[in-house]
Design a protein around this motif. Structure first.
Motif, short mmCIF file in Angstrom:
data_model
loop_
_atom_site.label_atom_id
_atom_site.label_comp_id
_atom_site.label_asym_id
_atom_site.label_seq_id
_atom_site.Cartn_x
_atom_site.Cartn_y
_atom_site.Cartn_z
N ASN A 39 -6.54 3.67 -11.92
CA ASN A 39 -6.19 4.78 -12.81
C ASN A 39 -4.74 4.82 -13.19
N PRO A 40 -4.36 5.56 -14.45
CA PRO A 40 -3.09 5.71 -14.77
C PRO A 40 -2.18 6.35 -13.71
N LEU A 41 -2.54 7.23 -13.16
CA LEU A 41 -1.90 7.74 -12.01
C LEU A 41 -1.43 6.69 -10.81
N VAL A 42 -2.30 6.16 -10.67
CA VAL A 42 -1.80 4.80 -9.55
C VAL A 42 -0.72 3.85 -10.44
N ARG A 43 -1.02 3.53 -11.65
CA ARG A 43 -0.32 2.59 -12.16
C ARG A 43 1.24 2.98 -12.14
N GLN A 58 -7.05 2.84 -3.43
CA GLN A 58 -8.43 3.31 -3.33
C GLN A 58 -8.67 4.44 -3.11
N ALA A 59 -8.15 5.32 -2.44
CA ALA A 59 -8.12 6.78 -2.13
C ALA A 59 -8.00 7.54 -3.33
N ALA A 110 -10.79 9.54 -5.73
CA ALA A 110 -10.67 10.91 -5.87
C ALA A 110 -10.84 11.12 -7.32
N ALA A 111 -10.57 10.20 -8.12
CA ALA A 111 -10.23 10.56 -9.50
C ALA A 111 -11.55 10.24 -10.49
N ILE A 142 -6.28 13.43 1.30
CA ILE A 142 -5.54 12.29 1.00
C ILE A 142 -4.07 12.40 1.35
N THR A 143 -3.50 13.29 1.16
CA THR A 143 -2.05 13.27 1.34
C THR A 143 -1.92 13.47 3.28
N GLU A 144 -2.71 13.85 3.91
CA GLU A 144 -2.84 13.80 5.30
C GLU A 144 -2.93 12.34 5.85
N GLN A 145 -3.84 11.89 5.02
CA GLN A 145 -3.98 10.18 5.45
C GLN A 145 -3.06 9.27 5.10
#
Lengths: 247, 247
Positions: free
Chosen positions: A3-7, A21-22, A26-27, A114-117
């Motif tokens: 997704n664009p956030l990951v990009r 992947q996480a 989530a998205a 997500i942020t914890e892992q």
DNA sequence: CGCTACGTTGAGTGGCATCAAGCGCGGTGG
DNA sequence: CCACCGCGCTTGATGCCACTCAACGTAGCG
């Protein structure tokens, strides 16, 4: 497909496959389609999730009692609308769509997990948030100091570079799915004057704008004409302390 | 005596004695005195500490190539200048003093240690940072939409309330240790026009400004005249999720 | 095929900038 | 002690950038 956030994020932090992947998963949980010119969140509300724009454009805005509207920020695909929402009591502004939009709602718990892992994701989200505030600062400069022509040119430079950061440009072009009224409300100008300034930029060959397609044939020229310095977008970042601390 | 940061934070989070002590001690380690009109940090640098204003006023600013200066934010006692500094590669703006100032430099390690041992402080610093960005958003609205008179009145309201949050007001008055040129650069106006608008506010009995002392005899009236809504300062916050999660 | 939203154009106005000069005050040195 | 200087504030004159109001063109759409 990421997704664009990951990009966007992986340009600035070295995300692992698991990190990506996480975020991607989530998205995918709660995706909503919203029409143009609708509110996503209104001033005074206290939502319990953040909204990630997947496609289309939205904006942060405030409206004065007498109707004057200021667009405070544009949200492009890959932008998180309201990271701060978990700390503040209530929204001091509204968020609305400009074009038709698809958003992923990401709940508080999901994001925390997500942020914890995934510390790299945490770092990247920090970066994302800090860039957003840097953009906000630059808008202050833009509206406060630049002439109308510089203002509009500057905004075009910014939007084009931000679209490029999420792979949504095609050569020298990108979509601009908003109206001249929206541009005016973002720049603190009247729509009439935006129109005239736009014609000036066109006449000088600095931009072409047909339909909803923005083309900047000579980006360096437009940058120069607009006193645009891209440093505030921090596009050259690859985890300053991240790299030093790990590996 | 608590330093102004502690005074501000404890209005919004229930800090323990240990929390306060940690913050007070951190702010006593490296205290610097700086004269007026000096730079603390320049664009392009990469400092490795944050600066806490203990007394006096400073500002964030950007300068365009041709000399135009925009003040992006005012820093009052209790304000942290550059929380973001640990993530970004380099500063995209400068920080300079307006009046004579004393600052406490707080190193990266010190700050990390505090936040790890004092979750309430972490939460409070989040709040502090998010309020700062909310203020930035409001400035965009202020410069973009309000008339010169409203703009100046709005700024005065904000500054007065922020000074009050660190106990630096005396009844209806507070210090305003900056020049009309500084006000102009913050508001995107010329100093000449600031002067005239100021006289208008004075004539209407909305403010008095003698020497470096600002007095707002009727704050509600000034708020009304400036379309000022204090919600963006989030002054009524007592740890939204903090209270829910703990105790 | 009319309605509505968006874009475009013209005329007139005004808010704020610019330029320029003078004032008041605190600081400094002779 | 006083003359001088510089900085910040104030005031006036002039002009322009951008706003407002108003009308018309145009394209998508029900």
């Amino acid at each position: 497909m990421d997704n664009p956030l990951v990009r966007k994020l992986q340009r600035f932090a070295r995300l692992s496959a698991g990190d990506k992947q996480a975020l991607n998963e989530a998205a995918r949980l709660n995706v909503r389609r919203i029409g143009p010119r609708e509110d996503i969140i209104r001033e005074g509300e206290s939502p319990d999730q953040v909204n990630l724009i997947l496609s289309g454009w939205a904006c942060r805005y405030k409206q004065l009692e007498d109707g004057r509207r200021q667009i405070i920020a544009f949200f492009l695909p890959g932008d998180l609308c309201d990271t701060h929402v978990f700390v503040m009591r209530e929204m001091d502004h509204s968020i609305g769509t400009l074009s038709a939009v698809t958003v992923a709602e990401i709940g508080r718990d999901t994001l925390t997990a997500i942020t914890e892992q995934h510390p790299r994701v945490t770092q990247a989200l920090w970066w994302e948030m800090l860039v957003a505030t840097a953009v906000q600062r630059e808008w202050t400069v833009n509206i406060g100091q630049r002439t109308a022509t510089e203002r509009l040119g500057h905004l075009f430079c910014e939007l084009f570079l931000r679209m490029r950061a999420v792979d949504l440009t095609d050569g020298t072009s990108c979509e601009l799915p908003i109206t001249q009224v929206d541009l005016a409300d973002a720049l603190g100008l009247s729509n009439v004057h935006v129109n005239r300034v736009l014609q000036e930029l066109r006449a000088n060959g600095l931009v072409t704008l047909r339909g909803r397609l923005l083309t900047i044939p000579d980006l360096p020229a437009l940058k120069a004409a607009s006193l645009f310095n891209p440093n505030y977008l921090h596009l050259d970042h690859i985890g300053r302390h991240l790299d030093a601390n790990e590996e």
